[in-house]
Motif scaffolding. Structure first.
Motif, mmCIF file in Angstrom:
data_model
loop_
_atom_site.group_PDB
_atom_site.id
_atom_site.type_symbol
_atom_site.label_atom_id
_atom_site.label_comp_id
_atom_site.label_asym_id
_atom_site.label_seq_id
_atom_site.Cartn_x
_atom_site.Cartn_y
_atom_site.Cartn_z
ATOM 1 N N GLY A 1 0.871 -1.407 0.195
ATOM 2 C CA GLY A 1 -0.169 0.166 -0.078
ATOM 3 C C GLY A 1 0.913 1.632 -0.094
ATOM 4 O O GLY A 1 2.187 1.091 0.086
ATOM 5 N N PRO A 2 0.430 2.451 0.061
ATOM 6 C CA PRO A 2 0.805 3.213 -0.095
ATOM 7 C C PRO A 2 2.234 3.471 1.081
ATOM 8 O O PRO A 2 3.196 4.180 0.688
ATOM 9 C CB PRO A 2 0.014 4.786 -0.184
ATOM 10 N N ASP A 3 1.819 3.441 2.967
ATOM 11 C CA ASP A 3 2.172 3.934 3.386
ATOM 12 C C ASP A 3 3.769 2.688 2.796
ATOM 13 O O ASP A 3 4.661 3.066 4.176
ATOM 14 C CB ASP A 3 1.604 3.467 4.965
ATOM 15 N N GLU A 4 3.309 1.445 2.999
ATOM 16 C CA GLU A 4 5.068 0.825 2.652
ATOM 17 C C GLU A 4 5.168 0.564 1.278
ATOM 18 O O GLU A 4 6.866 1.203 1.790
ATOM 19 C CB GLU A 4 3.416 -0.547 2.244
ATOM 20 N N LEU A 5 4.672 1.746 0.777
ATOM 21 C CA LEU A 5 5.536 2.475 0.021
ATOM 22 C C LEU A 5 6.701 3.706 -0.272
ATOM 23 O O LEU A 5 7.754 3.389 0.267
ATOM 24 C CB LEU A 5 4.881 2.842 -1.533
ATOM 25 N N ARG A 6 5.687 4.072 0.774
ATOM 26 C CA ARG A 6 7.076 5.194 1.163
ATOM 27 C C ARG A 6 7.700 5.004 3.044
ATOM 28 O O ARG A 6 8.904 4.839 2.802
ATOM 29 C CB ARG A 6 5.711 6.382 2.292
ATOM 30 N N ARG A 7 7.783 3.755 3.270
ATOM 31 C CA ARG A 7 8.407 3.711 4.417
ATOM 32 C C ARG A 7 9.774 2.581 3.234
ATOM 33 O O ARG A 7 10.923 2.810 2.944
ATOM 34 C CB ARG A 7 7.560 2.709 4.852
ATOM 35 N N GLN A 8 9.582 2.065 1.586
ATOM 36 C CA GLN A 8 10.467 1.176 1.318
ATOM 37 C C GLN A 8 11.483 2.624 0.763
ATOM 38 O O GLN A 8 12.609 2.033 0.199
ATOM 39 C CB GLN A 8 9.604 0.836 0.384
ATOM 40 N N ILE A 9 10.938 3.305 0.142
ATOM 41 C CA ILE A 9 11.457 4.648 -0.263
ATOM 42 C C ILE A 9 12.211 5.383 0.925
ATOM 43 O O ILE A 9 13.852 5.642 0.157
ATOM 44 C CB ILE A 9 10.343 5.763 -0.543
ATOM 45 N N GLU A 10 12.018 5.842 1.921
ATOM 46 C CA GLU A 10 12.811 6.315 2.971
ATOM 47 C C GLU A 10 13.987 5.451 3.039
ATOM 48 O O GLU A 10 15.358 5.879 3.204
ATOM 49 C CB GLU A 10 11.806 6.437 4.803
ATOM 50 N N HIS A 11 13.486 4.155 3.351
ATOM 51 C CA HIS A 11 14.906 2.982 3.656
ATOM 52 C C HIS A 11 15.632 2.662 2.864
ATOM 53 O O HIS A 11 17.173 3.180 2.630
ATOM 54 C CB HIS A 11 14.106 1.531 3.233
ATOM 55 N N THR A 12 15.090 3.573 1.415
ATOM 56 C CA THR A 12 15.911 3.229 -0.120
ATOM 57 C C THR A 12 16.772 4.341 0.302
ATOM 58 O O THR A 12 18.129 4.871 0.048
ATOM 59 C CB THR A 12 15.445 3.322 -1.335
ATOM 60 N N ARG A 13 16.791 5.594 0.253
ATOM 61 C CA ARG A 13 16.741 7.099 0.413
ATOM 62 C C ARG A 13 18.300 6.791 1.494
ATOM 63 O O ARG A 13 18.979 6.839 1.095
ATOM 64 C CB ARG A 13 15.848 7.752 0.783
ATOM 65 N N SER A 14 18.504 6.503 2.681
ATOM 66 C CA SER A 14 18.738 6.358 3.871
ATOM 67 C C SER A 14 19.757 5.414 3.098
ATOM 68 O O SER A 14 20.999 5.858 3.072
ATOM 69 C CB SER A 14 17.733 5.107 4.912
#
Length: 61
Positions: free
Chosen positions: A13-26
């Motif tokens: 879902g969108p929340d999981e996608l946001r979490r994955q994006i933040e993890h990748t950015r980190s």
């Protein structure tokens, strides 16, 4: 048409996608910081070598 993801499961879902994006950015930020740090070490080593070379040249005169 269904797309496969070779890197693991897709976001649920969108929340999981946001979490994955933040993890990748980190992860990318950490990698960039390491590369910059390595470049800085090389630059400082070159500057130190140049200083020592100048000092050695001055001593022989």
């Amino acid at each position: 048409m269904k797309h496969s993801n070779p890197h693991g499961s897709g976001a649920k879902g969108p929340d999981e996608l946001r979490r994955q994006i933040e993890h990748t950015r980190s992860q990318l930020g950490d990698t960039v910081a390491q590369l910059v740090g390595r470049a800085d070490v090389k630059g400082r080593a070159r500057a130190r070598a140049a200083d020592l070379k100048d000092k050695a040249g001055a001593m022989t005169v």
